[in-house]
Design a protein around this motif. Structure first.
Motif, short mmCIF file in Angstrom:
data_model
loop_
_atom_site.label_atom_id
_atom_site.label_comp_id
_atom_site.label_asym_id
_atom_site.label_seq_id
_atom_site.Cartn_x
_atom_site.Cartn_y
_atom_site.Cartn_z
N GLY A 7 -1.54 18.56 -2.68
CA GLY A 7 -0.79 17.71 -2.41
C GLY A 7 -1.23 16.44 -1.28
N ALA A 8 -2.88 16.94 -0.88
CA ALA A 8 -3.43 16.09 -0.03
C ALA A 8 -4.09 14.75 -0.23
N ARG A 9 -4.09 14.60 -1.63
CA ARG A 9 -4.49 13.53 -2.51
C ARG A 9 -4.16 12.89 -3.71
N LEU A 10 -3.95 11.54 -3.44
CA LEU A 10 -3.26 10.92 -4.60
C LEU A 10 -4.40 10.21 -5.19
N ARG A 11 -4.45 10.40 -6.88
CA ARG A 11 -5.48 9.62 -7.55
C ARG A 11 -4.89 8.64 -8.46
N THR A 41 0.79 -1.17 0.05
CA THR A 41 0.14 0.10 0.14
C THR A 41 0.87 1.22 0.26
N VAL A 42 0.15 2.38 -0.05
CA VAL A 42 1.01 3.76 -0.02
C VAL A 42 -0.11 4.55 1.05
N ALA A 43 0.71 5.51 1.38
CA ALA A 43 -0.29 6.49 2.44
C ALA A 43 0.07 7.85 2.19
N VAL A 44 -0.91 8.72 1.90
CA VAL A 44 -0.71 10.27 2.17
C VAL A 44 -0.54 10.70 3.38
N CYS A 45 0.53 11.29 3.81
CA CYS A 45 0.64 11.79 5.08
C CYS A 45 0.65 13.52 5.27
N ALA A 46 0.10 14.08 6.30
CA ALA A 46 0.16 15.27 6.53
C ALA A 46 1.18 15.53 7.49
N TYR A 47 2.03 16.58 7.30
CA TYR A 47 3.16 17.32 7.77
C TYR A 47 2.82 18.65 8.35
N ALA A 48 3.40 18.80 9.64
CA ALA A 48 3.17 20.03 10.20
C ALA A 48 4.46 20.47 10.54
N PRO A 49 5.17 21.51 9.74
CA PRO A 49 6.62 22.01 9.75
C PRO A 49 7.13 22.47 11.15
N LYS A 50 6.08 23.35 11.92
CA LYS A 50 6.20 23.89 13.08
C LYS A 50 6.72 22.77 14.34
N THR A 51 5.92 21.73 14.47
CA THR A 51 6.26 20.75 15.24
C THR A 51 7.04 19.46 14.75
#
Length: 414
Positions: free
Chosen positions: A346-350, A285-295
């Protein structure tokens, strides 16, 4: 330990084990960094003479011509391999490629570098770094102007399989697969490496299903440069560290957990810096990840398909276009490249389609600097395939016959 002592210990036992698995066609999870012991690929298309370099400070190499002397259309290409594998290479492969046609031409071998399975280039373009994937792991620096080996340093662990350079150019990051640890080395003004400043072994969480311990597979910097992230296949975890850019030390600030048994292998960031894409080796599988630069906190999304159908295809690595419009995934078991459209900033892969890679077991993929060519290093066939990338549609078109290179596991075009 000296490079000679490392070499005398012979091949790494985990490689022989994986080769036996591949030959038997087992469905067991394939350890991530090991070369196959399958039939060697075709004879490399390189000149009969090879460029030789000794792994000592005084060692030098001779080359037919410096990359800077080539016409601008002809660009340098460096190839990683396993020197201890059956049918493997003799060191770092030297080649050039035509920036328009994608045609690769061999230019010899930089010998004396043990198991250079993964390569990275300094931001200045002056120095090449290679892991030495052996029991006594090390990293080696090579000056590109004259291809002189500047020396090597111990990574403090076994089986280093990934290396990257911090964007500031002062620190080298490496991941030890065998011992499940990550290391930091200083880089001086000449590009040479100093003694290790940090070594962190992943002691938690517990290993995932089918794993015996931690297996650090990648160590990379976030786009903002504020954090460094280590992907651990053995514990299904991505660790985020803050790198002290004065001392070269690491402080862990966050952990992201993939689902048990996912086997995360490689993380590739979207150029917007707020999202990343994770290739999960063992559950296909693959997964889309959210990244928070500050933390530095990474949030791993739901698993998505690779487009290769049922079974495990050992997804290897993502590559994302510089404008963030398309993403490509190398599928080793399926011998294909999956094309995704990147949406929602960038939040979604189709998933769009898959394309045959024209080789066997694509281990690593990389774009040319201008993004119009995509290189795929095919480990079992011993070849490098090159594709033209359509900027508007993202479609891939094979650029002629693949180039023969022994046990090709990494291709770095400059």
């Amino acid at each position: 330990m000296s490079s000679g002592a490392r070499a005398s210990r012979g091949g790494w036992s985990r490689r022989r084990f994986v080769g036996a698995l591949a030959g038997a066609g087992t469905a067991a999870a394939l350890p991530a960094c090991a070369p196959s012991a399958s039939t060697p690929g075709p004879t490399p298309q390189t000149p009969a003479d090879t460029t030789t370099a000794r792994r000592t400070p005084a060692g030098t190499s001779t080359a037919p011509r410096s990359p800077s002397e080539e016409p601008s259309r002809v660009r340098p290409l460096y190839l990683g391999t396993y020197t201890s594998a059956e049918g493997g290479g003799r060191g770092i492969g030297l080649a050039t490629y035509d920036a328009e046609t994608g045609r690769i031409t061999g230019a010899g071998t930089l010998t004396g570098v043990e198991n250079p399975s993964y390569l990275a280039v300094h931001p200045s373009g002056h120095t090449l770094y290679a892991v030495n994937e052996s029991d006594d792991g090390a990293v080696t620096a090579v000056r590109l102007s004259d291809r002189k080996v500047l020396g090597d340093r111990s990574t403090g662990g076994s089986g280093p399989c990934h290396v990257s350079v911090h964007p500031g150019g002062r620190w080298l990051l490496s991941a030890n697969y065998g011992s499940g640890s990550v290391a930091v080395h200083p880089i001086d003004a000449s590009g040479s490496l100093g003694e290790r400043t940090a070594l962190v072994t992943h002691s938690g969480p517990r290993p995932g299903p089918g794993q015996q311990g931690p297996h650090a597979h990648q160590f990379v910097t976030s786009p903002d440069g504020g954090h460094v992230l280590a992907v651990d296949l053995g514990t299904d975890t991505v660790h985020t560290y803050r790198l002290d850019e004065r001392k070269g030390t690491l402080t862990e600030v966050a952990r992201a957990h993939a689902r048990p048994g996912a086997g995360p292998r490689h993380l590739t960031f979207h150029p917007g810096g707020r999202h990343a894409y994770l290739a999960n080796e063992t559950d296909n599988t693959v997964a889309v990840c959210a990244y928070a630069p500050k933390t530095g906190r990474l949030s791993i999304g739901s698993p998505q398909p690779t487009g290769t159908g049922p079974g495990t295809s050992y997804p290897a690595q993502f590559a994302v276009t510089s404008d963030g419009s398309y993403a490509y995934l190398a599928n080793r078991g399926d011998n294909s490249l999956t094309r995704y459209a990147v949406e929602a900033d960038g939040a979604r892969l189709r998933l769009l389609d898959t394309v045959a890679v024209a080789g066997d077991f694509p281990r690593q993929i990389a774009f040319s600097p201008d993004g119009v060519l995509l290189f795929a290093a095919n480990q079992r066939s011993g070849t490098v395939s090159v594709f033209h990338v359509d900027r508007r549609s993202g479609e891939l078109r094979l650029a002629g016959e693949p180039f023969a290179s022994p046990v090709a596991v990494c291709a770095v075009p400059l």
